[in-house]
Design a protein around this motif. Sequence first.
Motif, PDB file in Angstrom:
ATOM      1  N   ARG A 118      41.336  23.880  80.976  1.00  0.00           N
ATOM      2  CA  ARG A 118      41.491  24.835  79.872  1.00  0.00           C
ATOM      3  C   ARG A 118      41.758  26.240  80.411  1.00  0.00           C
ATOM      4  O   ARG A 118      42.585  26.972  79.887  1.00  0.00           O
ATOM      5  CB  ARG A 118      40.250  24.824  78.993  1.00  0.00           C
ATOM      6  CG  ARG A 118      40.401  25.706  77.792  1.00  0.00           C
ATOM      7  CD  ARG A 118      39.455  25.344  76.699  1.00  0.00           C
ATOM      8  NE  ARG A 118      39.678  26.248  75.572  1.00  0.00           N
ATOM      9  CZ  ARG A 118      38.731  26.655  74.763  1.00  0.00           C
ATOM     10  NH1 ARG A 118      37.509  26.212  74.913  1.00  0.00           N
ATOM     11  NH2 ARG A 118      39.006  27.479  73.787  1.00  0.00           N
ATOM     12  N   LEU A 139      44.953  28.600  79.746  1.00  0.00           N
ATOM     13  CA  LEU A 139      44.803  29.963  79.226  1.00  0.00           C
ATOM     14  C   LEU A 139      45.509  30.980  80.123  1.00  0.00           C
ATOM     15  O   LEU A 139      46.102  31.941  79.632  1.00  0.00           O
ATOM     16  CB  LEU A 139      43.319  30.325  79.093  1.00  0.00           C
ATOM     17  CG  LEU A 139      42.553  29.624  77.977  1.00  0.00           C
ATOM     18  CD1 LEU A 139      41.060  29.928  78.088  1.00  0.00           C
ATOM     19  CD2 LEU A 139      43.081  30.022  76.609  1.00  0.00           C
ATOM     20  N   LEU A 199      46.349  35.518  73.464  1.00  0.00           N
ATOM     21  CA  LEU A 199      44.951  35.091  73.622  1.00  0.00           C
ATOM     22  C   LEU A 199      44.013  35.971  72.806  1.00  0.00           C
ATOM     23  O   LEU A 199      43.107  35.466  72.147  1.00  0.00           O
ATOM     24  CB  LEU A 199      44.544  35.131  75.092  1.00  0.00           C
ATOM     25  CG  LEU A 199      45.148  34.047  75.974  1.00  0.00           C
ATOM     26  CD1 LEU A 199      44.783  34.298  77.430  1.00  0.00           C
ATOM     27  CD2 LEU A 199      44.682  32.682  75.539  1.00  0.00           C
ATOM     28  N   ALA A 200      44.243  37.276  72.850  1.00  0.00           N
ATOM     29  CA  ALA A 200      43.386  38.198  72.107  1.00  0.00           C
ATOM     30  C   ALA A 200      43.488  37.934  70.610  1.00  0.00           C
ATOM     31  O   ALA A 200      42.471  37.913  69.902  1.00  0.00           O
ATOM     32  CB  ALA A 200      43.772  39.639  72.423  1.00  0.00           C
ATOM     33  N   GLU A 201      44.690  37.706  70.131  1.00  0.00           N
ATOM     34  CA  GLU A 201      44.878  37.425  68.704  1.00  0.00           C
ATOM     35  C   GLU A 201      44.178  36.129  68.317  1.00  0.00           C
ATOM     36  O   GLU A 201      43.498  36.050  67.287  1.00  0.00           O
ATOM     37  CB  GLU A 201      46.368  37.332  68.379  1.00  0.00           C
ATOM     38  CG  GLU A 201      46.661  37.049  66.925  1.00  0.00           C
ATOM     39  CD  GLU A 201      48.143  36.954  66.625  1.00  0.00           C
ATOM     40  OE1 GLU A 201      48.471  36.556  65.482  1.00  0.00           O
ATOM     41  OE2 GLU A 201      48.974  37.246  67.494  1.00  0.00           O
ATOM     42  N   GLU A 202      44.317  35.111  69.141  1.00  0.00           N
ATOM     43  CA  GLU A 202      43.680  33.826  68.859  1.00  0.00           C
ATOM     44  C   GLU A 202      42.157  33.966  68.849  1.00  0.00           C
ATOM     45  O   GLU A 202      41.488  33.403  67.979  1.00  0.00           O
ATOM     46  CB  GLU A 202      44.109  32.792  69.898  1.00  0.00           C
ATOM     47  CG  GLU A 202      43.578  31.408  69.622  1.00  0.00           C
ATOM     48  CD  GLU A 202      44.061  30.394  70.638  1.00  0.00           C
ATOM     49  OE1 GLU A 202      43.195  29.754  71.261  1.00  0.00           O
ATOM     50  OE2 GLU A 202      45.285  30.245  70.792  1.00  0.00           O
ATOM     51  N   GLU A 203      41.621  34.695  69.812  1.00  0.00           N
ATOM     52  CA  GLU A 203      40.173  34.903  69.868  1.00  0.00           C
ATOM     53  C   GLU A 203      39.674  35.649  68.628  1.00  0.00           C
ATOM     54  O   GLU A 203      38.625  35.318  68.077  1.00  0.00           O
ATOM     55  CB  GLU A 203      39.791  35.681  71.129  1.00  0.00           C
ATOM     56  CG  GLU A 203      39.904  34.868  72.405  1.00  0.00           C
ATOM     57  CD  GLU A 203      38.905  33.722  72.467  1.00  0.00           C
ATOM     58  OE1 GLU A 203      37.756  33.878  72.011  1.00  0.00           O
ATOM     59  OE2 GLU A 203      39.287  32.653  72.974  1.00  0.00           O
ATOM     60  N   THR A 204      40.420  36.654  68.178  1.00  0.00           N
ATOM     61  CA  THR A 204      40.039  37.416  66.986  1.00  0.00           C
ATOM     62  C   THR A 204      40.013  36.516  65.759  1.00  0.00           C
ATOM     63  O   THR A 204      39.045  36.525  64.978  1.00  0.00           O
ATOM     64  CB  THR A 204      41.015  38.585  66.758  1.00  0.00           C
ATOM     65  OG1 THR A 204      40.981  39.436  67.908  1.00  0.00           O
ATOM     66  CG2 THR A 204      40.662  39.380  65.513  1.00  0.00           C
ATOM     67  N   LEU A 263      39.739  33.256  65.721  1.00  0.00           N
ATOM     68  CA  LEU A 263      38.658  32.291  65.911  1.00  0.00           C
ATOM     69  C   LEU A 263      37.320  32.903  65.487  1.00  0.00           C
ATOM     70  O   LEU A 263      36.531  32.252  64.775  1.00  0.00           O
ATOM     71  CB  LEU A 263      38.599  31.835  67.370  1.00  0.00           C
ATOM     72  CG  LEU A 263      37.494  30.851  67.727  1.00  0.00           C
ATOM     73  CD1 LEU A 263      37.659  29.538  66.969  1.00  0.00           C
ATOM     74  CD2 LEU A 263      37.486  30.600  69.229  1.00  0.00           C
ATOM     75  N   GLU A 264      37.062  34.136  65.880  1.00  0.00           N
ATOM     76  CA  GLU A 264      35.809  34.810  65.510  1.00  0.00           C
ATOM     77  C   GLU A 264      35.725  35.022  64.006  1.00  0.00           C
ATOM     78  O   GLU A 264      34.650  34.851  63.396  1.00  0.00           O
ATOM     79  CB  GLU A 264      35.680  36.147  66.243  1.00  0.00           C
ATOM     80  CG  GLU A 264      35.399  36.003  67.726  1.00  0.00           C
ATOM     81  CD  GLU A 264      34.150  35.178  68.008  1.00  0.00           C
ATOM     82  OE1 GLU A 264      33.112  35.359  67.336  1.00  0.00           O
ATOM     83  OE2 GLU A 264      34.204  34.314  68.918  1.00  0.00           O
ATOM     84  N   LYS A 317      34.923  31.599  62.489  1.00  0.00           N
ATOM     85  CA  LYS A 317      33.542  31.243  62.785  1.00  0.00           C
ATOM     86  C   LYS A 317      32.575  32.033  61.930  1.00  0.00           C
ATOM     87  O   LYS A 317      31.600  31.475  61.402  1.00  0.00           O
ATOM     88  CB  LYS A 317      33.259  31.449  64.271  1.00  0.00           C
ATOM     89  CG  LYS A 317      33.880  30.389  65.166  1.00  0.00           C
ATOM     90  CD  LYS A 317      33.831  30.726  66.653  1.00  0.00           C
ATOM     91  CE  LYS A 317      32.459  30.973  67.173  1.00  0.00           C
ATOM     92  NZ  LYS A 317      32.426  31.243  68.637  1.00  0.00           N
TER      93      LYS A 317
END
Length: 95
Positions: free
Chosen positions: A67, A71, A79-84, A86-87, A90
């Motif tokens: 993984r 990444l 990645l930053a957009e996906e993490e945002t 995802l948060e 959640k």
Amino acid sequence: MKALPLKQTDADRAVADLAFAVTSAEIKEIVEEYETLAEERSGVGDRMSEVMARAKARGYDTKILRRIIALRKRHADDLAEEETILEIYKSALGM
């Protein structure tokens, strides 16, 4: 009026034979190059498996390593957009 077939001379046959020989050689070159690349790819795949087997033997989680490798291939902004996102999701689910 019906067209008459053209008479083929020795020179015409020589040109046709040369064209066939060139085409055959080119096709053979393409096929052999592809086969060589396929063999190299197989060898690289084997080496990659060996690296992961070595990592697993040392106690590392190979799923996580794979993984991380995936990444690292991606652009930082993606990645930053996906993490945002995802948060946000959640949080909406109370996680």
